[in-house]
Design a protein around this motif. Structure first.
Motif, PDB file in Angstrom:
ATOM      1  N   ILE A 149      74.368  -0.992  17.108  1.00  0.00           N
ATOM      2  CA  ILE A 149      74.974  -0.684  15.762  1.00  0.00           C
ATOM      3  C   ILE A 149      76.467  -0.596  15.863  1.00  0.00           C
ATOM      4  O   ILE A 149      77.502  -1.407  15.341  1.00  0.00           O
ATOM      5  CB  ILE A 149      74.520   0.627  15.156  1.00  0.00           C
ATOM      6  N   VAL A 150      76.876   0.456  17.052  1.00  0.00           N
ATOM      7  CA  VAL A 150      78.205   0.451  17.297  1.00  0.00           C
ATOM      8  C   VAL A 150      78.994  -1.014  17.921  1.00  0.00           C
ATOM      9  O   VAL A 150      80.011  -1.219  17.290  1.00  0.00           O
ATOM     10  CB  VAL A 150      78.287   1.764  18.490  1.00  0.00           C
ATOM     11  N   ASP A 151      78.205  -1.567  18.424  1.00  0.00           N
ATOM     12  CA  ASP A 151      78.753  -2.769  19.059  1.00  0.00           C
ATOM     13  C   ASP A 151      78.842  -3.959  17.995  1.00  0.00           C
ATOM     14  O   ASP A 151      80.090  -4.651  17.696  1.00  0.00           O
ATOM     15  CB  ASP A 151      77.856  -3.442  20.123  1.00  0.00           C
ATOM     16  N   ALA A 152      77.976  -3.791  16.894  1.00  0.00           N
ATOM     17  CA  ALA A 152      78.085  -4.687  15.652  1.00  0.00           C
ATOM     18  C   ALA A 152      79.146  -4.157  14.920  1.00  0.00           C
ATOM     19  O   ALA A 152      80.145  -5.092  14.438  1.00  0.00           O
ATOM     20  CB  ALA A 152      77.074  -4.839  14.951  1.00  0.00           C
ATOM     21  N   ALA A 169      85.138   2.404  14.447  1.00  0.00           N
ATOM     22  CA  ALA A 169      83.791   1.633  14.493  1.00  0.00           C
ATOM     23  C   ALA A 169      82.859   2.500  15.276  1.00  0.00           C
ATOM     24  O   ALA A 169      81.584   2.976  14.656  1.00  0.00           O
ATOM     25  CB  ALA A 169      83.748   0.452  15.112  1.00  0.00           C
ATOM     26  N   THR A 170      83.055   3.205  16.495  1.00  0.00           N
ATOM     27  CA  THR A 170      82.244   4.202  17.078  1.00  0.00           C
ATOM     28  C   THR A 170      81.850   5.202  16.494  1.00  0.00           C
ATOM     29  O   THR A 170      80.782   5.547  16.121  1.00  0.00           O
ATOM     30  CB  THR A 170      82.660   4.334  18.182  1.00  0.00           C
ATOM     31  N   ARG A 171      82.931   5.792  15.799  1.00  0.00           N
ATOM     32  CA  ARG A 171      82.710   7.178  15.038  1.00  0.00           C
ATOM     33  C   ARG A 171      81.777   6.950  13.870  1.00  0.00           C
ATOM     34  O   ARG A 171      80.909   7.796  13.391  1.00  0.00           O
ATOM     35  CB  ARG A 171      83.910   7.896  14.383  1.00  0.00           C
ATOM     36  N   LEU A 172      81.929   5.797  13.083  1.00  0.00           N
ATOM     37  CA  LEU A 172      81.239   5.501  11.765  1.00  0.00           C
ATOM     38  C   LEU A 172      79.813   5.206  12.363  1.00  0.00           C
ATOM     39  O   LEU A 172      78.908   5.670  11.548  1.00  0.00           O
ATOM     40  CB  LEU A 172      81.812   4.236  11.278  1.00  0.00           C
ATOM     41  N   GLY A 173      79.563   4.320  13.077  1.00  0.00           N
ATOM     42  CA  GLY A 173      78.363   4.173  13.634  1.00  0.00           C
ATOM     43  C   GLY A 173      77.529   5.435  14.226  1.00  0.00           C
ATOM     44  O   GLY A 173      76.253   5.364  13.707  1.00  0.00           O
ATOM     45  N   ASN A 208      75.938  -2.493   1.084  1.00  0.00           N
ATOM     46  CA  ASN A 208      77.106  -3.205   1.353  1.00  0.00           C
ATOM     47  C   ASN A 208      77.748  -3.363   2.614  1.00  0.00           C
ATOM     48  O   ASN A 208      78.112  -4.428   2.992  1.00  0.00           O
ATOM     49  CB  ASN A 208      78.228  -2.412   0.356  1.00  0.00           C
ATOM     50  N   LEU A 209      77.519  -2.226   3.488  1.00  0.00           N
ATOM     51  CA  LEU A 209      77.884  -2.281   4.880  1.00  0.00           C
ATOM     52  C   LEU A 209      77.241  -3.438   5.673  1.00  0.00           C
ATOM     53  O   LEU A 209      77.765  -4.271   6.461  1.00  0.00           O
ATOM     54  CB  LEU A 209      77.671  -0.950   5.543  1.00  0.00           C
ATOM     55  N   LYS A 210      75.936  -3.252   5.579  1.00  0.00           N
ATOM     56  CA  LYS A 210      75.135  -4.314   6.138  1.00  0.00           C
ATOM     57  C   LYS A 210      75.526  -5.747   5.911  1.00  0.00           C
ATOM     58  O   LYS A 210      75.313  -6.555   6.703  1.00  0.00           O
ATOM     59  CB  LYS A 210      73.718  -3.984   5.811  1.00  0.00           C
ATOM     60  N   GLN A 241      66.202  11.400  17.995  1.00  0.00           N
ATOM     61  CA  GLN A 241      65.457  10.156  18.139  1.00  0.00           C
ATOM     62  C   GLN A 241      65.772   9.439  17.161  1.00  0.00           C
ATOM     63  O   GLN A 241      65.929   9.869  16.018  1.00  0.00           O
ATOM     64  CB  GLN A 241      64.034  10.583  18.124  1.00  0.00           C
ATOM     65  N   ASP A 242      65.967   7.837  17.218  1.00  0.00           N
ATOM     66  CA  ASP A 242      66.107   7.093  16.305  1.00  0.00           C
ATOM     67  C   ASP A 242      65.360   5.934  16.689  1.00  0.00           C
ATOM     68  O   ASP A 242      65.234   5.512  17.889  1.00  0.00           O
ATOM     69  CB  ASP A 242      67.718   7.126  16.229  1.00  0.00           C
ATOM     70  N   ARG A 243      64.964   5.267  15.449  1.00  0.00           N
ATOM     71  CA  ARG A 243      64.330   4.031  15.762  1.00  0.00           C
ATOM     72  C   ARG A 243      65.208   2.738  15.988  1.00  0.00           C
ATOM     73  O   ARG A 243      64.864   1.875  16.508  1.00  0.00           O
ATOM     74  CB  ARG A 243      63.561   3.602  14.334  1.00  0.00           C
ATOM     75  N   GLU A 244      66.549   2.981  15.622  1.00  0.00           N
ATOM     76  CA  GLU A 244      67.677   1.817  15.923  1.00  0.00           C
ATOM     77  C   GLU A 244      68.305   2.198  17.341  1.00  0.00           C
ATOM     78  O   GLU A 244      68.149   3.405  17.917  1.00  0.00           O
ATOM     79  CB  GLU A 244      68.699   2.181  14.747  1.00  0.00           C
ATOM     80  N   ASN A 245      68.693   1.126  17.712  1.00  0.00           N
ATOM     81  CA  ASN A 245      69.403   1.181  19.034  1.00  0.00           C
ATOM     82  C   ASN A 245      70.944   1.540  18.371  1.00  0.00           C
ATOM     83  O   ASN A 245      71.685   0.621  17.999  1.00  0.00           O
ATOM     84  CB  ASN A 245      69.494  -0.420  19.409  1.00  0.00           C
TER      85      ASN A 245
END
Length: 91
Positions: A32-35, A47-51, A83-85, A24-28
């Motif tokens: 995140i992966v799309d961003a 990017a997918t793996r990192l997200g 930094n990432l954000k 469960q996660d509060r984030e979508n």
């Protein structure tokens, strides 16, 4: 709160082992992966793996940040996320 089912399957073997779990996660996670795909310089697979990796590790570390496994790493992870954000939002 969103619920995700994560499945990992080994593909280069005859026994085809599989791990499946829910989180469960509060984030979508998809947002995140799309961003990361759109705003980082990583290729889509990375990017997918990192997200996914960040959303799997981050909440566990936040919950148990004083645990001996995370105590030394947590401040660096926090700096990395900040930094990432900032980099992903500014592109």
């Amino acid at each position: 709160m969103k619920t995700y089912t994560i499945t990992i399957k080994e593909t280069n073997t005859t026994d085809g082992q599989t791990l499946t779990f829910e989180m469960q996660d509060r984030e979508n996670l998809f947002a995140i992966v799309d961003a990361l795909k759109g705003k980082s310089t990583l290729d889509e697979n990375d990017a997918t793996r990192l997200g996914v990796a960040l959303r799997l590790l981050g909440p566990v570390m936040m919950k148990d940040r004083k645990h001996p496994l995370f105590a030394d790493f947590f401040p660096h992870f926090k700096d990395f996320m900040t930094n990432l954000k900032s980099k992903v939002k500014n592109r």
